[in-house]
Design a protein around this motif. Sequence first.
Motif, PDB file in Angstrom:
ATOM      1  N   LEU A 196      -5.187 109.225  50.432  1.00 51.00           N
ATOM      2  CA  LEU A 196      -4.611 108.009  49.868  1.00 51.00           C
ATOM      3  C   LEU A 196      -3.885 108.273  48.553  1.00 51.00           C
ATOM      4  CD1 LEU A 196      -4.356 104.958  50.371  1.00 51.00           C
ATOM      5  CD2 LEU A 196      -6.416 104.636  49.019  1.00 51.00           C
ATOM      6  N   TYR A 197      -4.394 109.221  47.780  1.00 51.18           N
ATOM      7  CA  TYR A 197      -3.759 109.471  46.481  1.00 51.18           C
ATOM      8  C   TYR A 197      -3.152 110.864  46.406  1.00 51.18           C
ATOM      9  CZ  TYR A 197      -8.755 110.644  45.900  1.00 51.18           C
ATOM     10  OH  TYR A 197     -10.038 111.092  46.089  1.00 51.18           O
ATOM     11  N   LYS A 198      -2.642 111.329  47.546  1.00 52.34           N
ATOM     12  CA  LYS A 198      -1.981 112.636  47.600  1.00 52.34           C
ATOM     13  C   LYS A 198      -0.797 112.698  46.637  1.00 52.34           C
ATOM     14  CE  LYS A 198       0.242 115.837  50.827  1.00 52.34           C
ATOM     15  NZ  LYS A 198       0.726 116.034  52.209  1.00 52.34           N
ATOM     16  N   ASP A 199      -0.039 111.596  46.558  1.00 53.20           N
ATOM     17  CA  ASP A 199       1.122 111.569  45.665  1.00 53.20           C
ATOM     18  C   ASP A 199       0.705 111.786  44.214  1.00 53.20           C
ATOM     19  OD1 ASP A 199       2.765 111.012  47.821  1.00 53.20           O
ATOM     20  OD2 ASP A 199       2.515 108.861  47.603  1.00 53.20           O
ATOM     21  N   LYS A 225      -4.778 120.331  41.355  1.00 56.88           N
ATOM     22  CA  LYS A 225      -5.140 121.101  42.540  1.00 56.88           C
ATOM     23  C   LYS A 225      -6.482 120.647  43.109  1.00 56.88           C
ATOM     24  CE  LYS A 225      -2.520 125.239  41.263  1.00 56.88           C
ATOM     25  NZ  LYS A 225      -2.585 126.694  40.969  1.00 56.88           N
ATOM     26  N   ASN A 226      -7.381 120.221  42.231  1.00 61.22           N
ATOM     27  CA  ASN A 226      -8.705 119.788  42.669  1.00 61.22           C
ATOM     28  C   ASN A 226      -8.780 118.260  42.603  1.00 61.22           C
ATOM     29  OD1 ASN A 226     -11.386 119.294  43.154  1.00 61.22           O
ATOM     30  ND2 ASN A 226     -12.149 120.862  41.744  1.00 61.22           N
ATOM     31  N   THR A 230     -11.144 111.573  42.078  1.00 57.67           N
ATOM     32  CA  THR A 230     -12.232 110.873  42.765  1.00 57.67           C
ATOM     33  C   THR A 230     -13.270 110.376  41.775  1.00 57.67           C
ATOM     34  OG1 THR A 230     -11.912 112.264  44.720  1.00 57.67           O
ATOM     35  CG2 THR A 230     -13.987 111.064  44.560  1.00 57.67           C
ATOM     36  N   ARG A 231     -13.638 111.209  40.821  1.00 63.49           N
ATOM     37  CA  ARG A 231     -14.619 110.815  39.803  1.00 63.49           C
ATOM     38  C   ARG A 231     -14.083 109.655  38.967  1.00 63.49           C
ATOM     39  NH1 ARG A 231     -14.959 115.937  36.662  1.00 63.49           N
ATOM     40  NH2 ARG A 231     -16.263 114.731  35.224  1.00 63.49           N
ATOM     41  N   ASN A 269     -15.329  99.951  47.852  1.00 61.23           N
ATOM     42  CA  ASN A 269     -16.690 100.130  48.349  1.00 61.23           C
ATOM     43  C   ASN A 269     -16.908 101.522  48.927  1.00 61.23           C
ATOM     44  OD1 ASN A 269     -17.419  97.510  47.645  1.00 61.23           O
ATOM     45  ND2 ASN A 269     -16.792  96.669  49.616  1.00 61.23           N
ATOM     46  N   SER A 270     -15.881 102.057  49.572  1.00 58.27           N
ATOM     47  CA  SER A 270     -15.991 103.388  50.152  1.00 58.27           C
ATOM     48  C   SER A 270     -16.142 104.449  49.067  1.00 58.27           C
ATOM     49  CB  SER A 270     -14.761 103.689  51.016  1.00 58.27           C
ATOM     50  OG  SER A 270     -14.906 104.904  51.699  1.00 58.27           O
ATOM     51  N   LEU A 271     -15.438 104.277  47.958  1.00 56.28           N
ATOM     52  CA  LEU A 271     -15.577 105.212  46.839  1.00 56.28           C
ATOM     53  C   LEU A 271     -17.001 105.236  46.304  1.00 56.28           C
ATOM     54  CD1 LEU A 271     -12.239 104.352  45.017  1.00 56.28           C
ATOM     55  CD2 LEU A 271     -12.863 106.630  45.870  1.00 56.28           C
ATOM     56  N   LEU A 272     -17.677 104.094  46.392  1.00 55.61           N
ATOM     57  CA  LEU A 272     -19.065 103.987  45.938  1.00 55.61           C
ATOM     58  C   LEU A 272     -20.058 104.239  47.066  1.00 55.61           C
ATOM     59  CD1 LEU A 272     -18.743 100.803  43.695  1.00 55.61           C
ATOM     60  CD2 LEU A 272     -18.818 103.192  42.949  1.00 55.61           C
TER      61      LEU A 272
END
Length: 376
Positions: free
Chosen positions: A187-190, A198-199, A204-205, A276-279
């Motif tokens: 989703l956040y490749k851009d 690179k990581n 995500t954090r 919600n998925s992130l959590l």
Amino acid sequence: MKIRRDLFDTITHEISTGNSIVLIYGARQTGKTTLSNDVLAQLPGKILYINADEIKYHEALSSRDLRKLTLLTEGFEIVFIDEAQRIPDIGINLKIMHDQMPGLKLLVTGSSTLDLAGKVKEPLTGRTSGYRLFPISLSELRKDMNVFELQNRLEEYMIYGMYPGVLQLNSAAQKEKHLQELSSAYLYKDVLELAYIKNSSVITRLLRLLALQTGSEVSVHELAKNLGLSHETVASYIDLLEQSFILFRLGGFSRNLRKEVSKRSKIYFWDTGIRNSLLNNHAPLNIRSDVGFLWENFIVAERLKFLNNTQQFASSYFWRTYTGAEVDYVEERQGNIFGFEIKWNKEKFKAPATWVENYGTNFNCINKNNFFEFVT
């Protein structure tokens, strides 16, 4: 179920009658290609469909060579370029086609404003009509479902969100799997590419921290401290995530009263399923401790989607004073100021005295029983 998007008529009319390049921006998987194909199916004329993932089109579309562009588009009345941000120098080449081929209609999609707008904004000044496409809205579902049906599925929408792919799935397990794939680096490749990250774990954090603070004022300084990054770096990441249509900010509303908080922002997600998925939390509402914040995020996002899709222009804020008085959502439109408190259970909520004193009585409480008019 085929969902007719609110922007369908607007974009169809623009391509049919206008002389602008029509740009559709949006996050991945929000339905840009589907909407474009639905629009094009209604239009007369021969259409050239270009998927920018196919390298064979790149040479001509990045050439700045009118001869090559003419050879590519000859015999076509409409050119559709999907995911155009993947083509080098696409902006200047669209400008050449627009200026030198006045009879040619151009429809272009891009996965996010940060990538596509960065490449087309300056060359195409005054030549485009841009539209933002978000996940499905309640106002779009309302075309095929009555209020009772929507009310009955409200919890599902809050928990799993409104991405088209999610709405097509039946089981909770399927929805969770699809959301997990979406909320990964895909989703956040851009953002990763533009920030040269690179990581993906750092993004995500950051997103998880923001998900935990949904509906609360966010301190970039505290986020930076938790992540071990500089204030400037975290601020730039949030800006990129906003431009990628993953999240959005509400600033503090103020008329320069000394007691008003205006420097911090609240951050919300365009889709609560992603949040919600992130959590990793798809629990039912009756056992959640965050239902109030989740409801607030859901309603504010639905309101902003509705305003965007119906081409209504308003400025959106939250409001709080240093003494603790607050209003969840403030909207300024046509010179008027409206305040809204967003509560899951409360039927009524009295406006803060400071709000009434300074901004009047345009104030309502939005709850699970009366929200349809607000968002549809």
